[in-house]
Design a protein around this motif. Structure first.
Motif, short mmCIF file in Angstrom:
data_model
loop_
_atom_site.label_atom_id
_atom_site.label_comp_id
_atom_site.label_asym_id
_atom_site.label_seq_id
_atom_site.Cartn_x
_atom_site.Cartn_y
_atom_site.Cartn_z
N VAL A 32 -93.79 68.08 2.16
CA VAL A 32 -94.37 68.70 0.97
C VAL A 32 -95.22 69.84 1.49
CG1 VAL A 32 -95.87 68.39 -1.02
CG2 VAL A 32 -94.40 66.51 -0.30
N THR A 33 -94.94 71.04 1.03
CA THR A 33 -95.68 72.21 1.47
C THR A 33 -96.76 72.54 0.44
OG1 THR A 33 -93.69 73.07 2.54
CG2 THR A 33 -95.46 74.65 2.09
N VAL A 34 -97.95 72.83 0.93
CA VAL A 34 -99.07 73.17 0.07
C VAL A 34 -99.20 74.69 -0.01
CG1 VAL A 34 -101.57 72.99 -0.28
CG2 VAL A 34 -100.28 71.03 0.60
N ILE A 35 -99.23 75.20 -1.25
CA ILE A 35 -99.46 76.61 -1.52
C ILE A 35 -100.85 76.72 -2.14
CG2 ILE A 35 -98.67 78.66 -2.77
CD1 ILE A 35 -96.59 77.62 -0.77
N VAL A 80 -94.37 89.09 -4.26
CA VAL A 80 -93.44 88.10 -4.78
C VAL A 80 -93.44 86.93 -3.79
CG1 VAL A 80 -91.04 87.59 -5.34
CG2 VAL A 80 -92.02 89.81 -5.95
N LEU A 81 -93.80 85.77 -4.27
CA LEU A 81 -93.83 84.58 -3.43
C LEU A 81 -92.40 84.11 -3.21
CD1 LEU A 81 -95.65 82.49 -2.06
CD2 LEU A 81 -95.83 81.33 -4.26
N THR A 82 -91.97 84.05 -1.96
CA THR A 82 -90.61 83.62 -1.62
C THR A 82 -90.69 82.32 -0.84
OG1 THR A 82 -89.92 85.93 -1.54
CG2 THR A 82 -88.45 84.32 -0.52
N LEU A 83 -90.01 81.31 -1.35
CA LEU A 83 -90.04 79.98 -0.76
C LEU A 83 -88.62 79.45 -0.57
CD1 LEU A 83 -92.80 78.45 -3.08
CD2 LEU A 83 -93.12 79.36 -0.78
N LYS A 84 -88.49 78.41 0.25
CA LYS A 84 -87.23 77.70 0.40
C LYS A 84 -87.21 76.55 -0.60
CE LYS A 84 -86.95 78.69 5.29
NZ LYS A 84 -85.71 79.11 5.81
N PRO A 85 -86.03 76.08 -0.99
CA PRO A 85 -85.98 74.91 -1.88
C PRO A 85 -86.73 73.74 -1.25
CG PRO A 85 -83.80 75.91 -1.66
CD PRO A 85 -84.69 76.57 -0.65
N GLY A 86 -87.43 72.99 -2.09
CA GLY A 86 -88.15 71.83 -1.59
C GLY A 86 -89.29 71.43 -2.50
N VAL A 139 -94.45 70.04 -7.63
CA VAL A 139 -93.18 70.43 -8.25
C VAL A 139 -92.11 70.48 -7.16
CG1 VAL A 139 -93.64 72.91 -8.02
CG2 VAL A 139 -92.06 72.12 -9.76
N GLU A 140 -90.89 70.16 -7.55
CA GLU A 140 -89.75 70.37 -6.67
C GLU A 140 -89.00 71.60 -7.17
OE1 GLU A 140 -85.90 68.15 -4.65
OE2 GLU A 140 -87.29 67.01 -5.89
N LEU A 141 -88.83 72.57 -6.27
CA LEU A 141 -88.20 73.83 -6.64
C LEU A 141 -86.81 73.93 -6.04
CD1 LEU A 141 -91.27 76.19 -6.05
CD2 LEU A 141 -90.44 75.27 -8.23
N LYS A 142 -85.86 74.28 -6.87
CA LYS A 142 -84.49 74.54 -6.44
C LYS A 142 -84.29 76.06 -6.40
CE LYS A 142 -82.68 70.25 -8.41
NZ LYS A 142 -83.86 69.52 -8.64
N GLU A 143 -83.17 76.49 -5.82
CA GLU A 143 -82.92 77.93 -5.75
C GLU A 143 -82.98 78.56 -7.14
OE1 GLU A 143 -79.77 79.58 -3.48
OE2 GLU A 143 -80.12 78.24 -1.78
N VAL A 161 -89.63 83.44 -6.01
CA VAL A 161 -88.20 83.36 -5.75
C VAL A 161 -87.96 82.24 -4.74
CG1 VAL A 161 -86.18 84.57 -4.82
CG2 VAL A 161 -87.86 85.81 -6.21
N VAL A 162 -87.03 81.36 -5.07
CA VAL A 162 -86.67 80.26 -4.19
C VAL A 162 -85.24 80.48 -3.73
CG1 VAL A 162 -86.40 77.77 -3.97
CG2 VAL A 162 -88.24 78.70 -5.40
N LYS A 163 -85.08 80.60 -2.42
CA LYS A 163 -83.73 80.78 -1.88
C LYS A 163 -83.63 80.09 -0.53
CE LYS A 163 -84.86 85.46 -0.32
NZ LYS A 163 -84.52 86.86 -0.42
N GLY A 164 -82.44 79.59 -0.27
CA GLY A 164 -82.18 78.84 0.96
C GLY A 164 -81.89 79.76 2.06
#
Length: 164
Positions: A32-35, A80-86, A139-143, A161-164
């Protein structure tokens, strides 16, 4: 068994903490990543490249006016916050806004008035962020593309933006 106030209090206390104990997202070894986000009047500081514009607000209407004048330009220059799914915890702090705030992250096309969106789209929100308070929103974020904001502090809708 006879019910009394101390038994009732113990039961209620156990029920309050049960979700923390039973929540599988906090299981050992799970990522679990903390932002961390800081709210000041009318903005999230980290979202605006770490710049606190020093706005003051005594009520939501103040931010509505400020953002009507500056929000579009600030949003265009925001990160723009860019994260990986998770799984994520957004740890949000009300640094100095003198009224209760909240946080809302949702899919970009989420419409709160559409009952189907409540069933099949991501939307996590909550309030209770009084001055000096920090709260976690999991929250769990998908692409895909998301927005996050504070409707009570009337911040811009920042992109995520969530992208793998």
């Amino acid at each position: 068994m006879k019910w009394n106030s101390s038994l009732l209090f113990s039961g209620l206390t156990a029920l309050m903490f049960l979700p923390l104990l039973a929540d599988p997202s906090h299981a050992a070894g799970e990522d679990v990543t903390v932002i961390t986000l800081t709210q000041t009047a009318c903005q999230f500081v980290e979202s605006e490249n770490g710049v606190d514009h020093g706005y003051t607000s005594a009520e939501m209407a103040d931010c509505e006016k400020i953002n009507a004048e500056t929000g579009e330009e600030r949003l265009a220059n925001s990160e723009v916050l860019t994260l990986k799914p998770g799984k994520y915890i957004f740890r949000v702090t009300n640094k100095n806004v003198p009224y209760s705030l909240g946080f809302w992250v949702r899919e970009q096309d989420y419409n709160w008035a559409n009952p189907l969106h409540k069933l099949n789209k991501t939307s996590v929100s909550g309030g209770g962020l009084d001055i000096g308070t920090t709260l976690d929103y999991e929250v769990e974020l998908k692409e895909g593309e998301y927005l996050y904001s504070c409707p009570l502090n009337t911040t811009p809708d920042y992109k995520l933006v969530v992208k793998g």
